[in-house]
Each structure stands twice: as structure tokens, then as C-alpha cells.
Design an enzyme around this catalytic site. Structure first.
Site, PDB file in Angstrom:
ATOM      1  N   ALA A 130       0.686  -0.993  -0.182  1.00  0.00           N
ATOM      2  CA  ALA A 130       0.151  -0.174   0.059  1.00  0.00           C
ATOM      3  C   ALA A 130       0.817   1.266   0.063  1.00  0.00           C
ATOM      4  O   ALA A 130       0.309   2.443  -0.571  1.00  0.00           O
ATOM      5  CB  ALA A 130      -0.865   0.058   0.982  1.00  0.00           C
ATOM      6  N   TYR A 131       1.944   1.256   0.732  1.00  0.00           N
ATOM      7  CA  TYR A 131       2.873   2.359   0.876  1.00  0.00           C
ATOM      8  C   TYR A 131       3.540   2.479  -0.478  1.00  0.00           C
ATOM      9  O   TYR A 131       3.660   3.804  -1.104  1.00  0.00           O
ATOM     10  CB  TYR A 131       4.095   2.016   1.809  1.00  0.00           C
ATOM     11  CG  TYR A 131       5.118   2.920   1.496  1.00  0.00           C
ATOM     12  CD1 TYR A 131       5.271   4.254   2.168  1.00  0.00           C
ATOM     13  CD2 TYR A 131       6.371   2.371   1.187  1.00  0.00           C
ATOM     14  CE1 TYR A 131       6.426   4.987   2.034  1.00  0.00           C
ATOM     15  CE2 TYR A 131       7.598   3.190   0.938  1.00  0.00           C
ATOM     16  CZ  TYR A 131       7.518   4.533   1.513  1.00  0.00           C
ATOM     17  OH  TYR A 131       8.605   5.250   1.218  1.00  0.00           O
ATOM     18  N   LEU A 132       4.008   1.671  -1.243  1.00  0.00           N
ATOM     19  CA  LEU A 132       4.529   1.585  -2.758  1.00  0.00           C
ATOM     20  C   LEU A 132       3.698   2.350  -3.727  1.00  0.00           C
ATOM     21  O   LEU A 132       3.734   2.973  -4.429  1.00  0.00           O
ATOM     22  CB  LEU A 132       5.062   0.569  -2.987  1.00  0.00           C
ATOM     23  CG  LEU A 132       6.199  -0.281  -2.211  1.00  0.00           C
ATOM     24  CD1 LEU A 132       6.755  -1.488  -2.890  1.00  0.00           C
ATOM     25  CD2 LEU A 132       7.432   0.693  -2.533  1.00  0.00           C
ATOM     26  N   LYS A 135       3.032   5.935  -2.803  1.00  0.00           N
ATOM     27  CA  LYS A 135       4.019   6.794  -3.348  1.00  0.00           C
ATOM     28  C   LYS A 135       4.068   6.680  -4.850  1.00  0.00           C
ATOM     29  O   LYS A 135       4.292   7.860  -5.470  1.00  0.00           O
ATOM     30  CB  LYS A 135       5.385   6.089  -2.769  1.00  0.00           C
ATOM     31  CG  LYS A 135       5.626   6.383  -1.495  1.00  0.00           C
ATOM     32  CD  LYS A 135       5.966   7.988  -1.307  1.00  0.00           C
ATOM     33  CE  LYS A 135       6.599   8.152   0.146  1.00  0.00           C
ATOM     34  NZ  LYS A 135       6.921   9.658   0.423  1.00  0.00           N
TER      35      LYS A 135
END
Length: 220
Positions: A130-132, A135
Site C-alpha cells: 500500500a505504501y509503494l 507513493k
């Protein structure tokens, strides 16, 4: 010169603000927690309390007014869940880009991460995936803005080892580590070199002094 750092209390933001202040620039840091103000002040950074998860574009634009550049170095951080990866790592970046446009600040530098330009591999931890994705969505949004002279910096695995001043900085590199000290130093160099606008750059430790690698990029 006046610079505003979103994520001013982060481990990169504090280093960057201190470097800018040490050379005589005005560095301001956007922070969510008023208790963090003293950490910025002791490094010569002017704290601005502003929660990027609840602030309006107009509010943030007011804080950016008169700045020569904005650096987005905020992040939800370790321990945060999927929802905050979206509201901070994507939403706050988009908010700051909107605010920079409204305030008429063209130079906009983003601290992103390696691997955000592709779908996370199968088996990736769901929160990190989810972070990738967050971003990556933020990076794509920034790249679409004709009113911003943007640069997106994608460091490798971050460490707190002392900086060496030696890096590899290119559009594509092999994966590797890089110190937060060197990330901050590269950010200063990118801010100083307008010819690095419009580029997405990977950053890892390497053999080349930072001034040399920035000069080489500017000649391309």
C-alpha cells in the site's frame, strides 16, 4: 532563499532543514505535533504546525507563500496502517503540490522510494505494498503538473550511518542502501541545480561525490 519542508520533523526533514539553516538559508518545517517544535528550533528550522491530513489547500498555500522551493519529505512512518499510507504518502503529497501551485512556488522536490513505478511483487507485505502504491500515485500526480518544476528522488534502503558524500544517482540504479545524511545532502544539491527539474532519480550509496554526480546530471 526560503525553503519549506513538509515532514519537517522526519529523519530526513530534520537533516535537510539543518543543512539549509547552517548555510544561511531560511528553512521552515511543517509538523503535525506542536511538541516537536523545539527539535526544529534547536537546529535553526522554523516550525510551522500544520496537519497535512486535515489542512486545506488554502491553509497550506499560506504557509508556502514566498518560498523558493518546497520539499515533500513527509510520510506516515513505520507502524502506520494502509489507510494512512493513502492519506499521508499520497494525499498529503497531492495537497502540497496543489498548495505550491496556488502559492506560485514552482520548485517542488519529492522524497519518494525505489520501486514505486511498478506493481509490488507477489507476496509483498500488504502494508508495504500500500505504501509503494501510494507513493507511486503521488509521483504520477506530481509528474503531470506543468506548473511545477518537480524532481522526484527515490532513495534505496535508508540507514542512519554517517554520510559519506559518495553516491550513485541516476534514472535507474540497482537496489542498495543509502544514508539519510547523504539523502539530505543530495536534496540540497538538487535544490541548487535547476537543470535537475523534470527528472525521477534513484539514489543509493556509490563511488561518486555528490557535487560531481549533480553536475553530470545537469549536463545531460
Amino acid at each position: 532563499m526560503r525553503y519549506v519542508i513538509a515532514g519537517g520533523h522526519g529523519r530526513i526533514g530534520l537533516r535537510l532543514g539543518a543543512l539549509l539553516a547552517e548555510r544561511g538559508d531560511e528553512a521552515a518545517g511543517l509538523i503535525r505535533d506542536p511538541a516537536q517544535q523545539s527539535d526544529l528550533v534547536e537546529r535553526g528550522i522554523r516550525p510551522i504546525v500544520c496537519d497535512l491530513e486535515t489542512a486545506t489547500v488554502a491553509e497550506v498555500a499560506g504557509h508556502l507563500a514566498g518560498a523558493d522551493a518546497v520539499v515533500f519529505a513527509a510520510g506516515a512512518g513505520p507502524g502506520s496502517g494502509i489507510a494512512r499510507k493513502d492519506t499521508v504518502d499520497r494525499g498529503a503529497a497531492t495537497l502540497c503540490a496543489d498548495a505550491a501551485e496556488q502559492a506560485g512556488v514552482r520548485r517542488f522536490v519529492v522524497v519518494s522510494a525505489m520501486g514505486t513505478d511498478r506493481e509490488p511483487p507477489a507476496g509483498t507485505d500488504e502494508v508495504f505494498a500500500a505504501y509503494l502504491r501510494a507513493k507511486g500515485a503521488a509521483d504520477a500526480d506530481v509528474r503531470s503538473r506543468a506548473n511545477l518544476d518537480w524532481t522526484i528522488l527515490c532513495p534505496g534502503r535508508l540507514t542512519d550511518d554517517p554520510g559519506t558524500g559518495l553516491v550513485t544517482l541516476a534514472e535507474h540504479t540497482d537496489r542498495g542502501a543509502v544514508t539519510r545524511d547523504d539523502v539530505a545532502a543530495v536534496l540540497v544539491a538538487l535544490l541548487d541545480e535547476p537543470a535537475t527539474a523534470g527528472r525521477t532519480l534513484d539514489l543509493v550509496e556509490g563511488p561518486t561525490p555528490i557535487p560531481e554526480t549533480i553536475a553530470a546530471l545537469a549536463r545531460r
